[in-house]
Structures are given as C-alpha cells and as structure tokens.
Design a protein around this motif. Structure first.
Motif, PDB file in Angstrom:
ATOM      1  N   SER A  74     -13.898 -37.641  -2.333  1.00  0.00           N
ATOM      2  CA  SER A  74     -14.988 -38.405  -2.945  1.00  0.00           C
ATOM      3  C   SER A  74     -15.836 -39.188  -1.955  1.00  0.00           C
ATOM      4  O   SER A  74     -16.939 -39.627  -2.299  1.00  0.00           O
ATOM      5  CB  SER A  74     -14.422 -39.371  -4.003  1.00  0.00           C
ATOM      6  OG  SER A  74     -13.529 -40.293  -3.418  1.00  0.00           O
ATOM      7  N   SER A  75     -15.355 -39.362  -0.721  1.00  0.00           N
ATOM      8  CA  SER A  75     -16.111 -40.156   0.242  1.00  0.00           C
ATOM      9  C   SER A  75     -17.332 -39.389   0.735  1.00  0.00           C
ATOM     10  O   SER A  75     -17.264 -38.187   1.002  1.00  0.00           O
ATOM     11  CB  SER A  75     -15.229 -40.525   1.441  1.00  0.00           C
ATOM     12  OG  SER A  75     -14.182 -41.371   1.047  1.00  0.00           O
ATOM     13  N   VAL A  76     -18.434 -40.088   0.870  1.00  0.00           N
ATOM     14  CA  VAL A  76     -19.657 -39.504   1.415  1.00  0.00           C
ATOM     15  C   VAL A  76     -19.724 -39.895   2.888  1.00  0.00           C
ATOM     16  O   VAL A  76     -20.175 -40.965   3.252  1.00  0.00           O
ATOM     17  CB  VAL A  76     -20.899 -40.012   0.665  1.00  0.00           C
ATOM     18  CG1 VAL A  76     -22.161 -39.378   1.236  1.00  0.00           C
ATOM     19  CG2 VAL A  76     -20.786 -39.732  -0.818  1.00  0.00           C
ATOM     20  N   ASN A  77     -19.207 -39.020   3.755  1.00  0.00           N
ATOM     21  CA  ASN A  77     -19.128 -39.336   5.186  1.00  0.00           C
ATOM     22  C   ASN A  77     -19.901 -38.329   6.021  1.00  0.00           C
ATOM     23  O   ASN A  77     -19.533 -38.012   7.138  1.00  0.00           O
ATOM     24  CB  ASN A  77     -17.672 -39.413   5.641  1.00  0.00           C
ATOM     25  CG  ASN A  77     -16.912 -38.122   5.369  1.00  0.00           C
ATOM     26  OD1 ASN A  77     -17.303 -37.335   4.519  1.00  0.00           O
ATOM     27  ND2 ASN A  77     -15.829 -37.912   6.091  1.00  0.00           N
ATOM     28  N   VAL A  78     -20.995 -37.804   5.469  1.00  0.00           N
ATOM     29  CA  VAL A  78     -21.791 -36.823   6.195  1.00  0.00           C
ATOM     30  C   VAL A  78     -22.386 -37.434   7.455  1.00  0.00           C
ATOM     31  O   VAL A  78     -22.450 -36.803   8.511  1.00  0.00           O
ATOM     32  CB  VAL A  78     -22.913 -36.272   5.286  1.00  0.00           C
ATOM     33  CG1 VAL A  78     -23.836 -35.331   6.065  1.00  0.00           C
ATOM     34  CG2 VAL A  78     -22.304 -35.530   4.096  1.00  0.00           C
ATOM     35  N   THR A 215     -14.766 -36.202 -10.242  1.00  0.00           N
ATOM     36  CA  THR A 215     -13.395 -36.163 -10.765  1.00  0.00           C
ATOM     37  C   THR A 215     -12.441 -36.891  -9.825  1.00  0.00           C
ATOM     38  O   THR A 215     -11.590 -37.671 -10.263  1.00  0.00           O
ATOM     39  CB  THR A 215     -12.943 -34.702 -10.947  1.00  0.00           C
ATOM     40  OG1 THR A 215     -13.812 -34.043 -11.876  1.00  0.00           O
ATOM     41  CG2 THR A 215     -11.516 -34.638 -11.471  1.00  0.00           C
ATOM     42  N   ALA A 216     -12.570 -36.643  -8.515  1.00  0.00           N
ATOM     43  CA  ALA A 216     -11.694 -37.293  -7.538  1.00  0.00           C
ATOM     44  C   ALA A 216     -11.903 -38.798  -7.488  1.00  0.00           C
ATOM     45  O   ALA A 216     -10.978 -39.555  -7.160  1.00  0.00           O
ATOM     46  CB  ALA A 216     -11.921 -36.688  -6.155  1.00  0.00           C
ATOM     47  N   SER A 217     -13.106 -39.244  -7.824  1.00  0.00           N
ATOM     48  CA  SER A 217     -13.402 -40.681  -7.764  1.00  0.00           C
ATOM     49  C   SER A 217     -12.775 -41.449  -8.918  1.00  0.00           C
ATOM     50  O   SER A 217     -12.778 -42.685  -8.907  1.00  0.00           O
ATOM     51  CB  SER A 217     -14.915 -40.908  -7.751  1.00  0.00           C
ATOM     52  OG  SER A 217     -15.484 -40.590  -9.016  1.00  0.00           O
ATOM     53  N   LYS A 312     -12.227 -44.159 -17.770  1.00  0.00           N
ATOM     54  CA  LYS A 312     -12.657 -42.926 -17.121  1.00  0.00           C
ATOM     55  C   LYS A 312     -11.725 -41.743 -17.375  1.00  0.00           C
ATOM     56  O   LYS A 312     -12.102 -40.596 -17.147  1.00  0.00           O
ATOM     57  CB  LYS A 312     -12.742 -43.145 -15.604  1.00  0.00           C
ATOM     58  CG  LYS A 312     -13.723 -44.220 -15.169  1.00  0.00           C
ATOM     59  CD  LYS A 312     -15.159 -43.784 -15.375  1.00  0.00           C
ATOM     60  CE  LYS A 312     -16.133 -44.811 -14.848  1.00  0.00           C
ATOM     61  NZ  LYS A 312     -17.542 -44.392 -15.020  1.00  0.00           N
ATOM     62  N   GLY A 313     -10.496 -42.029 -17.791  1.00  0.00           N
ATOM     63  CA  GLY A 313      -9.527 -40.952 -17.945  1.00  0.00           C
ATOM     64  C   GLY A 313      -8.958 -40.498 -16.627  1.00  0.00           C
ATOM     65  O   GLY A 313      -8.679 -39.315 -16.443  1.00  0.00           O
ATOM     66  N   GLY A 314      -8.756 -41.397 -15.701  1.00  0.00           N
ATOM     67  CA  GLY A 314      -8.307 -41.043 -14.365  1.00  0.00           C
ATOM     68  C   GLY A 314      -6.849 -41.340 -14.110  1.00  0.00           C
ATOM     69  O   GLY A 314      -6.009 -41.330 -15.025  1.00  0.00           O
ATOM     70  N   VAL A 315      -6.543 -41.644 -12.852  1.00  0.00           N
ATOM     71  CA  VAL A 315      -5.167 -41.900 -12.412  1.00  0.00           C
ATOM     72  C   VAL A 315      -5.124 -43.248 -11.697  1.00  0.00           C
ATOM     73  O   VAL A 315      -5.895 -43.479 -10.759  1.00  0.00           O
ATOM     74  CB  VAL A 315      -4.658 -40.795 -11.457  1.00  0.00           C
ATOM     75  CG1 VAL A 315      -3.221 -41.093 -11.021  1.00  0.00           C
ATOM     76  CG2 VAL A 315      -4.750 -39.428 -12.116  1.00  0.00           C
TER      77      VAL A 315
END
Length: 412
Positions: A74-78, A215-217, A312-315
C-alpha cells in the motif's frame, strides 16, 4: 478474509512455516466466531486469531509479517529514497545470504478491473500474494519475485494475475486479463528494485493495482506504533476529537467498561494542543488525561484501530492485546468481532498476541496459534487445530498452562 500465511527466513523464523486457519465446513458455529473466506464459500476462517507463546518466542513476528506486507503493497514509494518498514532475515551467517519468502492467501474479488462498469457484479474466489526479496541491514535490496494468483470461486488451479521476476538489473513482468499492461509496460522503467509492482502501478492509476493497494491499506496495526500514540497522546486525542462520530462511539463503550466514566471530552487549548478530560460521576472536576488510569488510556488508544477495521472490513493487528486492559474487558472486545448485527457486519478480523491464559476460556482451538522458539532461536508456529486428539470440551486454559500445547516459558 485472511486464512493462510507462509513465512521463511523472516526475523526469528528460519525454516518455512505455514499457518493454515481454514475451518471445516461441518464445524458448528453458534457464536459467529467464523466467517466465510468469501461470500458463498463453504470454507471459513476465524474472526479472532490469538497468538500465544513465551516472551521472545516470535509471536510478534507473525503480526510483523502481515504488517510488512500490507505496508509494502500500500505504500506509495515511487519517488522516495527507500521503503521505511524494516525487514530482517534470521540472524545467522547462512540465513543472511538467503532470500526472505512471504505469502498470504485470502478471499476476495477476482474481477476487480471491472468495478467501474455500471452493471458490475463482483465475482469472488481466493487470492494468493507471494513475495521473495533480498534484504540487508534492515532494508530491501531487491525484490526477486512478486506474484498475485487467483482461483475464481476458490476452486481449480491457481491462475496468474501477474508475475514479476528480476534477472540482474532487468525486471520482467507477465500480465493477464485481470492485470493488463497493454500500453503500460513503459512504467516498468519507474519500478524501483525495492518497491512493489502493485504500489507502483497504483500510483499511476492502474485500476487493478489500485484495488489491491486499497485492499492492503485496510490493515490497522500497532506493531509500528502507528495507532499506539504512547509517545504522543496529543496526536491520538486530536485524531479522535476531529471525528465526532468516533468520539460518540468511544464514549458509549467507555461508559460500559469503565466504572464511573460518563464521558471523554476533548478540547483544543492554545499552545498545548488537544487535551482530554474525563467526566466521572460523583467527582467535582473533570479528570485530565494524564491522571486517568493506564487501563483506560490503553483502551482509548486501541479503540480507533478497532473502529477502523469495523468500518472498512479489514484486519486489526494488535500486539500485546492484554497489556493493561482488565481481563474481564478482553472477552467483551472479542465478542465485538463475533457480532455481525451491530459491530462487525463486514467480517473484520483481529490477529493478536497476548499472554493472558485466562482468555483461553473464551476461545476455541481454531482461534489459537502457538509460537515456540527452540534453543537455536528458531521460531515455529502452529495452530491448536494441528492437535487431532484435542476434543471440543477440553479445557484449553488448564492444558495450555500444563504444557500440553507448548508455547510456555521454561523457568530454571
């Protein structure tokens, strides 16, 4: 729903460890402890996964792996200089020269590239994400392998979504109808050797990559203190104070689990920032945050993390779940995850580490994982489901403390 994790050469885990929490379709579930891994699936997995073990046994390593994968995807590290989430191999000479291998399997949507079509009807199945990387001094040197596979309806062979390999300085990617790269292969020039293909292509608005990144976030974690503001409670109070509905929900539960508390009020004071004040019944003045009990403070710190995944329905990854919070409150929080009517309609999960053996009286074997470390410092992980002779009416609390399942400290 996340139901499987595989780890190799990651922190205290040296040899490959596979944890499969799939629950048999025939097992009766009267309390709502389990959820289908995707809508319509007969395979279920626990909503609560409690990891037990002695101190330094590697319990947190499991949470750290899930947190790492979530952050990596999920990280934006471009454009950043490095990926900040640390990652280490097992600490011996042989392992430091070998790659780290991680994989997870979960239920989800298998046709995400069509989610913007007006007549879109989601199709569900199982997804498998694999990552192999080389690390040095806590940083990723190079991603050697990254792949996503899927099984529509959860049956048949795994089908490629994408596969990314590295040969020397050359990165190659095989796409699919689900993850098309027509006209986008030039973006491989922007793909850093230490970055995720998903996060990179999501940055450039690839729809499927964006879906996977979102989804990963949906993983909240206190492993890196992102949600645990011990070193800066003003940030926590400011976060809660800016969300009136969250504060309302928090106050409703505070009044139920904390004797005498009627309300937490948050106000912004110049030069001091957000300040918390607790209104107690029978007390003349409000109690300031810093004088409130540590147990109440711990509950307030945990609450936004749980609210996030319920919405969110996450973990939720909760390290040291039982620290400071009263043993009678812990089962109440577990029950929130079982409550599909009001608390958890989206089947959020909680993976937690703890030491409180009394909580085993409120768990069943499908919800319990053991982390055990040998004399060479190597962690192995297993579920109580692996004990085939374990009966449904066995007392998990007494047997665990008696050493029947391992994962307890050896003193002396």
């Amino acid at each position: 729903m996340l139901y499987k994790i595989e780890l190799e050469n990651f922190y205290s885990i040296r040899e490959a460890q596979v944890l499969d929490l799939s629950v048999s379709p025939s097992l009766e579930d009267t309390r709502g402890r389990f959820a289908a891994i995707f809508p319509g699936s007969t395979i279920r997995t626990p909503k609560v996964v409690a990891i037990y073990g002695a101190n330094a046994s590697g319990k947190t390593t499991i949470l750290r792996a899930l947190h790492f994968l979530s952050s990596f995807i999920s990280s934006v590290n471009v454009e950043s200089t490095d990926f900040r989430q640390p990652v280490y191999t097992f600490n011996d000479e042989e392992s430091r020269g070998k790659p780290i291998r991680l994989a997870i399997e979960l239920g989800g949507i298998t046709n995400p590239q069509r989610d913007e079509v007006d007549d879109f009807k989601p199709e569900f199945g199982t997804l498998r994400y694999e990552l192999v990387l080389r690390a040095k001094d806590g940083k990723i040197e190079r991603v050697l392998w990254e792949a996503m596979r899927q099984r529509p309806n959860g049956t048949g062979r795994w089908q490629r979504v994408f596969e990314r390999t590295a040969e020397g300085d050359t990165i190659s990617v095989k796409d699919s109808d689900v993850f098309p790269m027509v006209g986008l292969k030039h973006l491989l020039k922007t793909l850093r050797p230490d970055a995720s293909l998903i996060s990179t292509y999501a940055y450039f608005n690839h729809p499927t990559a964006g879906f996977y990144r979102e989804t990963a976030s949906r993983v909240s974690s206190n492993v890196d203190r992102r949600w645990d503001f011990i070193s800066g409670d003003n940030a926590l109070l400011g976060f809660i104070g800016q969300q009136p509905e969250l504060l309302k929900r928090l106050n409703r539960d505070l009044s139920r689990i904390d004797v005498g508390i009627e309300e937490l009020r948050i106000e912004h004071i110049p030069h001091l920032g957000p300040q918390g004040r607790f209104l107690h019944s029978g007390l003349h003045e409000e109690m300031p945050w810093e004088l409130e009990s540590r147990g109440t403070q711990a509950f307030v710190r945990l609450f936004p993390q749980l609210a996030f995944v319920f919405d969110k329905g996450g973990v939720a990854l909760v390290d040291e779940f039982d620290t400071l919070i009263h043993p009678l409150v812990l089962p109440e929080i577990l029950r929130w995850f079982y409550d599909n009517e009001t608390r958890n309609p989206l089947d959020a999960q909680m993976w937690l580490t703890c030491h409180s053996a009394t909580m085993l009286e409120d768990l069943v074997k499908e919800e319990v994982v053991i982390a055990e470390k040998d004399s060479a410092g190597r962690t192995r992980i297993y579920s109580l489901m692996d004990f085939k002779a374990l009966r449904r009416d066995d007392n998990l609390y007494k047997k665990y403390l008696g050493g029947a399942y391992g994962g307890i400290p050896v003193i002396g």
